[in-house]
Design a protein around this motif. Structure first.
Motif, mmCIF file in Angstrom:
data_model
loop_
_atom_site.group_PDB
_atom_site.id
_atom_site.type_symbol
_atom_site.label_atom_id
_atom_site.label_comp_id
_atom_site.label_asym_id
_atom_site.label_seq_id
_atom_site.Cartn_x
_atom_site.Cartn_y
_atom_site.Cartn_z
ATOM 1 N N TYR A 1 0.352 -2.412 8.167
ATOM 2 C CA TYR A 1 1.582 -1.976 7.496
ATOM 3 C C TYR A 1 2.794 -2.582 8.203
ATOM 4 C CZ TYR A 1 -0.458 1.745 4.594
ATOM 5 O OH TYR A 1 -1.150 2.454 3.652
ATOM 6 N N ARG B 1 0.853 -1.181 0.000
ATOM 7 C CA ARG B 1 0.000 0.000 0.000
ATOM 8 C C ARG B 1 0.895 1.240 0.000
ATOM 9 N NH1 ARG B 1 -5.339 -1.021 3.688
ATOM 10 N NH2 ARG B 1 -6.148 0.443 2.133
ATOM 11 N N LYS B 2 0.395 2.297 -0.607
ATOM 12 C CA LYS B 2 1.170 3.548 -0.697
ATOM 13 C C LYS B 2 1.218 4.213 0.673
ATOM 14 C CE LYS B 2 3.329 6.549 -3.370
ATOM 15 N NZ LYS B 2 2.632 7.413 -4.343
ATOM 16 N N LYS B 3 2.402 4.670 1.044
ATOM 17 C CA LYS B 3 2.591 5.388 2.304
ATOM 18 C C LYS B 3 3.708 6.392 2.077
ATOM 19 C CE LYS B 3 3.342 4.564 7.262
ATOM 20 N NZ LYS B 3 3.691 3.532 8.271
ATOM 21 N N GLU B 4 3.374 7.671 2.233
ATOM 22 C CA GLU B 4 4.325 8.739 1.953
ATOM 23 C C GLU B 4 4.816 8.592 0.513
ATOM 24 O OE1 GLU B 4 7.083 8.158 5.149
ATOM 25 O OE2 GLU B 4 5.715 9.001 6.641
#
Length: 258
Positions: free
Chosen positions: A159, A143-146
């Motif tokens: 996460y 998943r996208k994070k920052e």
């Protein structure tokens, strides 16, 4: 680029869900499609078309009241197409042998390997000792994070601190035969592929890897083939006509092999 089929099983039924909606509490998920057919039907269909290396994913945890029926569906599908499908969902060294003995070509593992947010290499070594490297697929769903894509575990709910990079792929490739990568933010949404993930996987290209998430039309397949340098295999879920979508199964096969 190969087409890699899927059989996702949740609460004992084959279905397509929105990936980010899955919750262990009450076994909840936002459903795109619930099939009237069982997992054996799809296994036999993939066998008829001689499509190998598809994945069966059990989306209920072992603590769920639905786990037994979900597992029964998975085992029946493996027996219907021995050697043709991979199996994942709650796999550990203790139960991996059961799925391999039922006919899985590989077992697919995430959560057991990524405990407390980090790669547990002692767990990886236990798995390889039990299954053999040639029968192990690591699911590096992200998943996208920052500014990066981070690996998520526990049916995509938690996460880790591990970012998907070429260095991480290099390190983990010593322990497995293939990778499976779900782009969870677009999984089940038929909203377009996560191009950043596909480009990273195509640039790496050192080992077989299957991308899943967001494919909603044939232009997505062409983009994936280009960005993935024809090295990245693909799964199509909710957009496929087998699961209520508009992309015809036979056309998808032709496009991927073109």
């Amino acid at each position: 680029m190969e087409f890699r089929p899927c059989i996702d099983i949740h609460n004992g039924s084959v279905k397509q869900i929105v990936g980010g909606s899955l919750k262990d509490l009450h076994d909840e998920a936002v459903e795109n499609y619930v099939s009237e057919q069982d997992a054996v039907f799809y296994a036999r269909l993939y066998k008829e078309y001689k499509i190998r290396n598809g994945h069966i994913i059990m989306l209920n945890p072992a603590t769920s009241s639905h786990y037994a029926e979900t597992k029964a569906q998975a085992l029946a599908a493996l027996r219907a197409y021995p050697g043709g499908l991979q199996a994942g969902g709650g796999i550990t060294p203790d139960n991996a042998g059961e799925f391999l003995n039922a006919g899985a070509s590989h077992v697919i593992v995430t959560s057991y390997v990524f405990k407390d947010g980090q790669i547990q290499y002692d767990h990886l070594q236990k798995l390889v000792k039990k299954t053999g490297r040639q029968h192990l697929v690591l699911d590096l769903s992200v998943r996208k994070k920052e500014d990066g894509y981070f690996i998520v575990t526990d049916r995509w709910q938690k996460y880790t601190q591990v970012e998907l990079t070429e260095r991480v792929l290099d390190e983990l490739s010593e322990y497995c035969d293939e990778f499976l990568v779900h782009a969870v933010d677009v999984e089940g949404k038929s909203s377009g592929i996560e191009t950043g993930v596909v480009r990273l996987l195509g640039d790496w290209g050192m080992q077989p890897v299957t991308y899943a998430g967001g494919v909603h039309g044939f232009e997505d397949l062409r983009t994936l083939k280009k960005l993935g340098r024809d090295r990245v295999h693909v799964t199509v879920g909710s957009a496929l006509d087998l699961f209520g979508g508009t992309m015809r199964f036979e056309e998808v096969l032709r496009e991927c092999s073109r």
